[in-house]
Design an enzyme around this catalytic site. Structure first.
Site, PDB file in Angstrom:
ATOM      1  N   CYS A   1       5.589  65.506  84.105  1.00  0.00           N
ATOM      2  CA  CYS A   1       4.867  64.379  83.549  1.00  0.00           C
ATOM      3  C   CYS A   1       4.662  63.253  84.546  1.00  0.00           C
ATOM      4  CB  CYS A   1       5.545  63.833  82.291  1.00  0.00           C
ATOM      5  SG  CYS A   1       6.272  62.214  82.459  1.00  0.00           S
TER       6      CYS A   1
ATOM      7  N   ARG B   1       1.065  66.444  87.726  1.00  0.00           N
ATOM      8  CA  ARG B   1       2.446  66.549  87.238  1.00  0.00           C
ATOM      9  C   ARG B   1       2.521  67.092  85.805  1.00  0.00           C
ATOM     10  NH1 ARG B   1       6.174  63.604  90.138  1.00  0.00           N
ATOM     11  NH2 ARG B   1       7.453  63.508  88.276  1.00  0.00           N
TER      12      ARG B   1
ATOM     13  N   TRP C   1       3.700  67.009  80.325  1.00  0.00           N
ATOM     14  CA  TRP C   1       3.939  68.448  80.454  1.00  0.00           C
ATOM     15  C   TRP C   1       4.958  68.759  79.370  1.00  0.00           C
ATOM     16  CZ3 TRP C   1       7.924  71.942  81.550  1.00  0.00           C
ATOM     17  CH2 TRP C   1       7.499  73.231  81.851  1.00  0.00           C
TER      18      TRP C   1
ATOM     19  N   ASN D   1       9.642  60.723  80.968  1.00  0.00           N
ATOM     20  CA  ASN D   1       9.596  61.962  81.760  1.00  0.00           C
ATOM     21  C   ASN D   1      10.985  62.572  81.722  1.00  0.00           C
ATOM     22  OD1 ASN D   1       9.616  62.470  85.364  1.00  0.00           O
ATOM     23  ND2 ASN D   1       9.352  63.948  83.753  1.00  0.00           N
TER      24      ASN D   1
ATOM     25  N   GLU E   1       5.472  85.691  97.502  1.00  0.00           N
ATOM     26  CA  GLU E   1       4.697  84.452  97.511  1.00  0.00           C
ATOM     27  C   GLU E   1       3.225  84.723  97.194  1.00  0.00           C
ATOM     28  OE1 GLU E   1       5.304  81.521  97.261  1.00  0.00           O
ATOM     29  OE2 GLU E   1       3.623  80.395  98.063  1.00  0.00           O
TER      30      GLU E   1
ATOM     31  N   LYS F   1       1.060  83.284  93.943  1.00  0.00           N
ATOM     32  CA  LYS F   1      -0.211  82.540  94.004  1.00  0.00           C
ATOM     33  C   LYS F   1      -1.218  83.123  93.011  1.00  0.00           C
ATOM     34  CE  LYS F   1       1.289  80.180  95.880  1.00  0.00           C
ATOM     35  NZ  LYS F   1       2.046  79.096  95.957  1.00  0.00           N
TER      36      LYS F   1
ATOM     37  N   GLU G   1      -0.215  82.329  89.378  1.00  0.00           N
ATOM     38  CA  GLU G   1      -0.291  80.943  88.904  1.00  0.00           C
ATOM     39  C   GLU G   1      -1.704  80.395  88.816  1.00  0.00           C
ATOM     40  OE1 GLU G   1       2.377  78.399  91.171  1.00  0.00           O
ATOM     41  OE2 GLU G   1       1.683  79.186  93.059  1.00  0.00           O
TER      42      GLU G   1
ATOM     43  N   HIS H   1      11.198 104.061  92.697  1.00  0.00           N
ATOM     44  CA  HIS H   1      12.331 103.993  91.769  1.00  0.00           C
ATOM     45  C   HIS H   1      11.895 103.518  90.386  1.00  0.00           C
ATOM     46  CE1 HIS H   1      15.206 104.945  94.896  1.00  0.00           C
ATOM     47  NE2 HIS H   1      14.472 104.163  95.678  1.00  0.00           N
TER      48      HIS H   1
ATOM     49  N   LYS I   1       3.029  70.220  88.933  1.00  0.00           N
ATOM     50  CA  LYS I   1       3.368  70.280  90.353  1.00  0.00           C
ATOM     51  C   LYS I   1       4.850  70.144  90.619  1.00  0.00           C
ATOM     52  CE  LYS I   1       2.437  70.314  94.772  1.00  0.00           C
ATOM     53  NZ  LYS I   1       2.103  71.641  95.324  1.00  0.00           N
TER      54      LYS I   1
HETATM   55  N1  GLU Z   1      10.275  66.102  76.967  1.00  0.00           N
HETATM   56  C1  GLU Z   1       9.137  65.270  76.811  1.00  0.00           C
HETATM   57  C2  GLU Z   1       8.040  65.919  75.954  1.00  0.00           C
HETATM   58  O1  GLU Z   1       8.028  67.123  75.760  1.00  0.00           O
HETATM   59  C3  GLU Z   1       8.585  64.749  78.122  1.00  0.00           C
HETATM   60  C4  GLU Z   1       8.076  65.859  78.968  1.00  0.00           C
HETATM   61  C5  GLU Z   1       7.481  65.338  80.252  1.00  0.00           C
HETATM   62  O2  GLU Z   1       8.269  65.001  81.148  1.00  0.00           O
HETATM   63  O3  GLU Z   1       6.241  65.364  80.340  1.00  0.00           O
HETATM   64  O4  GLU Z   1       7.196  65.221  75.511  1.00  0.00           O
END
Ligand code: GLU
Length: 609
Positions: free
Chosen positions: A2, A28, A75, A101, A482, A486, A489, A505, A604
């Protein structure tokens, strides 16, 4: 994860300032975005599901004038990405509002306690307990209420809070999640990552270890976790604002792929001596004697940093003959590890904020290990808490899929290998050859980038396939991991990485004419072996894309497509092989039309553990 952004000052366009700040943080997390501004004693709040762009699109030209606001891009960890769960959250009287966050681990218990007192919750998030608990404790002294509530919270968090009765202050708290305060002229900015306010100020203070700050237009009053007043010194950030834009590239990821000749040169700059054939790593702050005493190395990382760490392990054992254990931080932190004397730990994290790596590092430190951080962000938690840090000097990496940070991490691990090897097993001549190979890399990377068209052609040919195996042996195995990461994701394609010898195997059962094998063939020791592995897969109709060094003639009759890369020593060939793998994933994602810089479900910097 976040992103948090806050503003308090004299400008009337606080809403625009915080939404603009948020735009620089949406790598983020981008499940939802929202803001609250305080205007004439009232909270004005807008929340939208999706990226900050959705929130921005909803703003009208006539923004409510306000000089204090907070904003958040989420997030989701607890509760679906809906408008109701979007931050900022409020107490049930709507007197105070919070952006958060992190994760509140004891949210259930707090929620239950508050509900018994008649407090009504509106969201499913863990975060909502914060404003509700502070509201419950508030009896006129906001700081006291915050201190009391924070004392009850378990978990990791960065919080910014605004209260209607205190229109001239924002209160911030940070425990194990990043929070930076930018000091302007009669104004202050708060952000999860300082680069978000760099266009306004470069003077910054970082909060950590449960520190609380009361922020007014011209003052910051700070307290430690025990409510004791403390003095925080500001520092001047040395980041170039220009470097944060996409330039002429359509995506940050592509820009960052193309920056690698430069980022690799930066990582090497003044860190080696041609004359002595060794690495100069004064930043380690360790004498030769101390380095010589190290008998075991533990390397920690998550995701791409873990893959770099695996390669570091191969290099160090091969060249310096030191036992190395490479661990995924989220597993290692719960293993109750045995730490012997003279153990050195290397913790790798691009952001320096990866929660599991930070937790694992703290565990190791408590058990007496010395910690070296490898990260890209000065002032990050890792940089602050490690005994010493080596910085990537890669410039901000904004694309969620790491590219230039990976190759720079490999450079630093190669330099550490060189330093250790020269004290033990490696001759001066071998050291000079190693340096020569290192210094050739930027030109070799450029030559790979010059063949981007061919990679795009191959990627387009295979972009519609759903099953990929990424294979390698020895130095090429972590590289294959790696490459597969990529593709997963950013293109959302199922890509499994295996050591090529493992296919028979079990996984070979999945191989048929719809299965694409991306084979990393540039490890010289295992080259003949991987040719056999590929023959076995070809016999089962698998389609083979080989990434191989110049002169790999044998592959022409085996592979369907070949991407040729320059030759280098085995320790550095993962770095060169990563370039086509990154570009391949980028082109497949582009062809499939996915959101390259902000892939779904990802963020990120993973600041939740
Ligand atoms: N745990 C919080 C949520 O789910 C904050 C998550 C975040 O850091 O974006 O809203």
């Amino acid at each position: 994860m976040c992103g948090i952004f806050g503003y308090i000052g004299r400008r009337p366009e606080a809403v625009k300032l915080v939404v603009d700040g948020l735009k620089l943080l949406d790598y983020r997390g981008y499940d939802s975005a929202g803001y609250v501004a305080l205007s004439e004693g009232k909270f004005i709040s807008v929340k939208k599901v999706g990226k900050v762009a959705e929130l921005e699109a909803s703003l009208s030209d006539l923004l409510t004038p306000s000089n204090i606001a907070i904003a958040h891009t989420r997030w989701a960890t607890h509760g679906k990405p809906t408008e109701i769960n979007a931050h900022p959250h409020f107490d049930d009287q709507s007197s105070l509002t919070v952006v958060h966050n992190g994760i509140i681990e004891n949210h259930d218990a707090i929620r239950e306690m508050l509900q018994k007192k008649g407090i009504i919750f509106s969201s499913e998030t863990d975060s909502e307990v914060i404003p509700q608990l502070i509201g419950y404790y508030y009896k006129g002294d906001l700081l006291k209420a915050v201190q009391k509530a924070v004392g009850k919270l378990k978990g990791a968090f960065a919080i910014v809070l605004m209260h209607k009765n205190h229109p001239d202050e924002l209160i911030c708290v940070a425990r194990e999640c990043p929070l930076a305060i930018g000091i302007g002229k009669e104004e202050m900015f708060i952000a999860s990552d300082a680069h978000a306010f760099l266009t306004h100020t470069k003077k910054v203070i970082y909060l950590h270890s449960s520190e609380i700050a009361v922020i007014k237009r011209e003052t910051i009053e700070a307290f430690d976790g025990n409510a004791v007043p403390i003095t925080k010194e500001s520092e001047d950030l040395d980041i170039d604002v220009e470097k944060i834009s996409k330039g002429h590239f359509p995506h940050y990821m592509l820009k960052e792929i193309y920056e690698q000749p430069q980022s690799v040169s930066n990582a090497l700059l003044s860190r080696y001596s041609d004359e002595y054939g060794t690495a100069i790593l004064d930043e380690l702050g360790m004498t030769d004697e101390e380095l010589y005493k190290i008998q075991r190395i533990i390397i920690l990382g998550c995701g791409t940093s873990f893959h770099a760490g695996l390669l570091g392990g191969y290099m160090l054992e091969e060249r310096a003959r030191i036992p190395v254990q490479v661990e995924i931080s989220s597993e290692f932190r719960y293993k109750n590890p045995i730490i012997q004397e003279n153990t050195l730990a290397i913790a790798i994290s691009q952001s320096g904020e990866t929660a599991d790596t930070i937790a694992a590092m703290r565990e190791l430190r408590e058990k007496g290990a010395k910690i070296i951080g490898i990260c890209n962000v000065q002032g990050s938690t890792l940089a602050r808490e490690a005994n010493a840090s080596l910085f990537l000097r890669a410039g901000p990496e904004i694309g969620v899929a790491s590219t230039k940070a990976f190759t720079s991490q490999l450079i630093l691990l190669a330099l550490i290998t060189l330093r250790f090897a020269r004290m033990r097993t490696m001759s001066q001549k071998e050291g000079k050859d190693f340096i020569n190979a290192l210094t050739c890399l930027p030109t070799q990377i450029r030559s790979i980038l010059d063949h981007a068209d061919l990679i795009e052609k191959i990627a387009n040919k295979y972009a519609s396939y759903e099953n990929f195996f990424f294979l390698g042996r020895r130095f090429m195995y972590p590289t294959a991991m790696e490459g597969a990461l990529k593709l997963k994701e950013i293109a959302y394609v199922n890509a499994n990485a295996y050591p090529a010898g493992e296919m028979k195997h079990g996984p070979i059962a999945l191989v048929d004419d719809k299965c694409i094998i991306v084979a990393f063939c540039s490890d010289s020791v295992t080259y003949p072996k991987i040719l056999n592995d590929l023959m076995e897969l070809k016999a089962r109709n698998g389609k083979i894309i080989a990434i191989a060094p110049e002169g790999s003639r044998e592959l022409f009759s085996i592979a369907d497509d070949i991407i040729i890369i320059p030759r280098t020593i085995d320790e550095l060939t993962p770095l060169l092989a990563a370039l086509p793998a990154q570009h391949f994933a980028y082109c497949v994602a582009k062809k499939r039309g996915t959101e390259i810089d902000k892939p779904r479900n990802l963020a990120k910097s993973v600041t939740v553990g």
